[in-house]
Design a protein around this motif. Structure first.
Motif, PDB file in Angstrom:
ATOM      1  N   ASP A 216       8.001   3.257   7.723  1.00 16.41           N
ATOM      2  CA  ASP A 216       6.942   3.543   6.471  1.00 16.41           C
ATOM      3  C   ASP A 216       5.557   4.535   7.305  1.00 16.41           C
ATOM      4  OD1 ASP A 216       8.185   2.546   4.554  1.00 16.41           O
ATOM      5  OD2 ASP A 216       6.941   1.463   3.931  1.00 16.41           O
TER       6      ASP A 216
ATOM      7  N   GLN B  55      -0.053   4.461  -2.715  1.00 14.75           N
ATOM      8  CA  GLN B  55      -0.344   5.826  -1.897  1.00 14.75           C
ATOM      9  C   GLN B  55       0.682   6.735  -2.696  1.00 14.75           C
ATOM     10  OE1 GLN B  55       0.599   4.752   2.525  1.00 14.75           O
ATOM     11  NE2 GLN B  55      -1.019   6.368   2.123  1.00 14.75           N
TER      12      GLN B  55
ATOM     13  N   LEU C 191       5.706  11.133   2.771  1.00 21.14           N
ATOM     14  CA  LEU C 191       5.815  10.070   1.395  1.00 21.14           C
ATOM     15  C   LEU C 191       4.731  11.863   1.001  1.00 21.14           C
ATOM     16  CD1 LEU C 191       3.556   7.526   1.268  1.00 21.14           C
ATOM     17  CD2 LEU C 191       2.903   9.665   0.367  1.00 21.14           C
ATOM     18  N   GLU C 192       4.264  12.105   0.839  1.00 22.04           N
ATOM     19  CA  GLU C 192       3.924  13.822   0.555  1.00 22.04           C
ATOM     20  C   GLU C 192       4.871  14.615  -0.240  1.00 22.04           C
ATOM     21  OE1 GLU C 192      -0.162  16.046  -1.218  1.00 22.04           O
ATOM     22  OE2 GLU C 192      -0.072  13.664   0.155  1.00 22.04           O
TER      23      GLU C 192
ATOM     24  N   PRO D 204       0.430  -1.630   0.349  1.00 19.14           N
ATOM     25  CA  PRO D 204       0.165  -0.068   0.228  1.00 19.14           C
ATOM     26  C   PRO D 204       1.144   1.783   0.351  1.00 19.14           C
ATOM     27  CG  PRO D 204      -0.834  -1.567   1.640  1.00 19.14           C
ATOM     28  CD  PRO D 204       0.418  -2.053   1.256  1.00 19.14           C
ATOM     29  N   PHE D 205       1.533   1.073   0.402  1.00 20.79           N
ATOM     30  CA  PHE D 205       2.707   2.995   0.175  1.00 20.79           C
ATOM     31  C   PHE D 205       2.772   2.547  -0.790  1.00 20.79           C
ATOM     32  CE2 PHE D 205       7.048   5.096   0.793  1.00 20.79           C
ATOM     33  CZ  PHE D 205       6.935   5.830   1.249  1.00 20.79           C
TER      34      PHE D 205
ATOM     35  N   MET E 164       2.192   3.083   7.278  1.00 20.21           N
ATOM     36  CA  MET E 164       1.427   2.651   6.119  1.00 20.21           C
ATOM     37  C   MET E 164      -0.358   2.979   7.074  1.00 20.21           C
ATOM     38  SD  MET E 164       2.348  -0.609   3.693  1.00 20.21           S
ATOM     39  CE  MET E 164       1.459  -1.079   5.138  1.00 20.21           C
ATOM     40  N   PRO E 165      -1.170   3.450   6.705  1.00 18.80           N
ATOM     41  CA  PRO E 165      -2.605   3.441   7.273  1.00 18.80           C
ATOM     42  C   PRO E 165      -2.789   2.048   8.539  1.00 18.80           C
ATOM     43  CG  PRO E 165      -2.681   3.924   4.893  1.00 18.80           C
ATOM     44  CD  PRO E 165      -1.573   3.790   5.312  1.00 18.80           C
TER      45      PRO E 165
ATOM     46  N   ASP F 296      -0.591   7.072  -6.019  1.00 19.27           N
ATOM     47  CA  ASP F 296      -1.797   8.310  -6.310  1.00 19.27           C
ATOM     48  C   ASP F 296      -1.166   9.588  -6.267  1.00 19.27           C
ATOM     49  OD1 ASP F 296      -4.949   8.708  -5.579  1.00 19.27           O
ATOM     50  OD2 ASP F 296      -4.238   9.176  -3.732  1.00 19.27           O
ATOM     51  N   CYS F 297      -0.701   9.579  -5.063  1.00 11.94           N
ATOM     52  CA  CYS F 297       0.183  10.999  -4.784  1.00 11.94           C
ATOM     53  C   CYS F 297       0.946  11.920  -6.084  1.00 11.94           C
ATOM     54  CB  CYS F 297       0.885  11.015  -3.434  1.00 11.94           C
ATOM     55  SG  CYS F 297       0.537  12.933  -3.304  1.00 11.94           S
TER      56      CYS F 297
END
Length: 332
Positions: free
Chosen positions: A275, A80, A294-295, A76-77, A277-278, A83-84
């Motif tokens: 990381d 993400q 990340l962002e 998932p990282f 992650m959520p 997506d960003c």
């Protein structure tokens, strides 16, 4: 009989503007008066006009596409990050072409495909292709930016978090919590991220008079991390703590400890990931981990890539961003 496509000249005639105004209306970031834009869009809707991106790319010599090279989507990282990156690049009028690769053997075919599709630049999120593939990009003069990866040669823009510091914190934290037999589950062998986290982790253990009790490779994959956990617990005595090189593997470690080995986390075995992650915050895991920005990493990498594309100057820049420890309930 097939209907001929509507041309930009027809839209211009109906809107009462020049053909260049129509072109500017459908070109990202082009300057055009609001009233002119409204007239052009109204005429385009009435005629059913669709701009020809292929024809425009031949004129401007820009495809307005960015090739994104990845090695996995099950983590998932990376989903993400993708997506960003997609959101940020689309704001600048760029579209993404996604290429998946598991190893260096596929790099030549991927490079040929990217060149054929005339991508304006390359964003690299692939652990296994970072060094050889990025070097080929530099040699060809293709704008490229690496996220969460580092390479040793010059000329490539790269942004990563402080993996060494994060690994050091993980080792120091587990020692401070009273764990004695601390093991490591590594990521991909040639990955700079896994190697840097490992080096920081080993440095912390050494600084406090400890050594790594055992080490197995989880290859950044769930099934490999499960197998690594089983292998660690064939040792006598087994580890009482595990640092996994990312959260994707850490979650697999926890599931294996509980479901297969009947062990409690954190009472029997402490677990630390990397990381944030959520899933790390879910009540069933409450994973202690190290958060990557990340962002901010994606933002910096995309900005550098767009600068290279717009200026035509391909240069290298290295950026390392700080990490933040996140303490939860997977360590005592």
């Amino acid at each position: 009989m097939k209907k001929r496509p509507v041309t930009s000249r027809q839209v211009a005639e109906l809107a009462g503007v020049s053909q260049s105004a129509v072109s500017r209306c459908f070109s990202p970031k082009a300057s055009i008066a609001p009233k002119t834009r409204e007239k052009v869009l109204a005429a385009a809707r009435e005629l059913g006009y669709r701009p020809n991106s292929i024809a425009r790319s031949l004129i401007t010599r820009s495809s307005r596409t960015i090739a994104v090279v990845m090695s996995q989507l099950d983590n998932p990282f990376y989903a993400q990050m993708l997506d960003c990156a997609a959101r940020q690049l689309q704001q600048h009028g760029y579209h993404l072409l996604l290429f998946m690769s598991r190893d260096d053997e596929q790099s030549s075919a991927i490079m040929a495909d990217i060149l054929q599709r005339q991508a304006d630049g390359i964003l690299m999120l692939a652990a296994r292709l970072s060094s050889s593939f990025a070097q080929e990009c530099v040699e060809r003069g293709i704008p490229v930016a690496l996220i969460n990866r580092t390479v040793t040669f010059e000329g490539v823009s790269q942004v990563a978090s402080d993996n060494h510091r994060g690994g050091y914190w993980a080792g120091e934290w587990l020692i401070a919590r009273g764990y004695e037999r601390i093991a490591f589950v590594a990521g991909v062998a040639q990955s700079s991220t896994s190697n840097e986290r490992r080096e920081g982790f080993l440095a912390a253990l050494a600084d406090h008079g400890h050594h790594c009790w055992a080490e197995e490779s989880g290859d950044y994959q769930r099934t490999a991390a499960q197998a690594a956990t089983r292998a660690l617990f064939t040792r006598t005595p087994p580890p009482d703590a595990i640092f996994a090189a990312n959260d994707h593997m850490a979650v697999a470690v926890i599931d294996t400890l509980r479901a297969e080995l009947g062990l409690r986390v954190p009472e029997d075995v402490g677990v630390v990931g990397f990381d944030n992650m959520p899933v790390a915050s879910w009540p069933s895991y409450r994973l202690t981990t190290i958060q990557q920005p990340l962002e901010e990493m994606v933002t910096h990498a995309t900005q550098r890539l767009l600068e290279q594309i717009e200026t035509g100057i391909v240069t290298g820049e290295r950026k390392r961003l700080p990490v933040v420890p996140i303490v939860r309930g997977s360590t005592r």
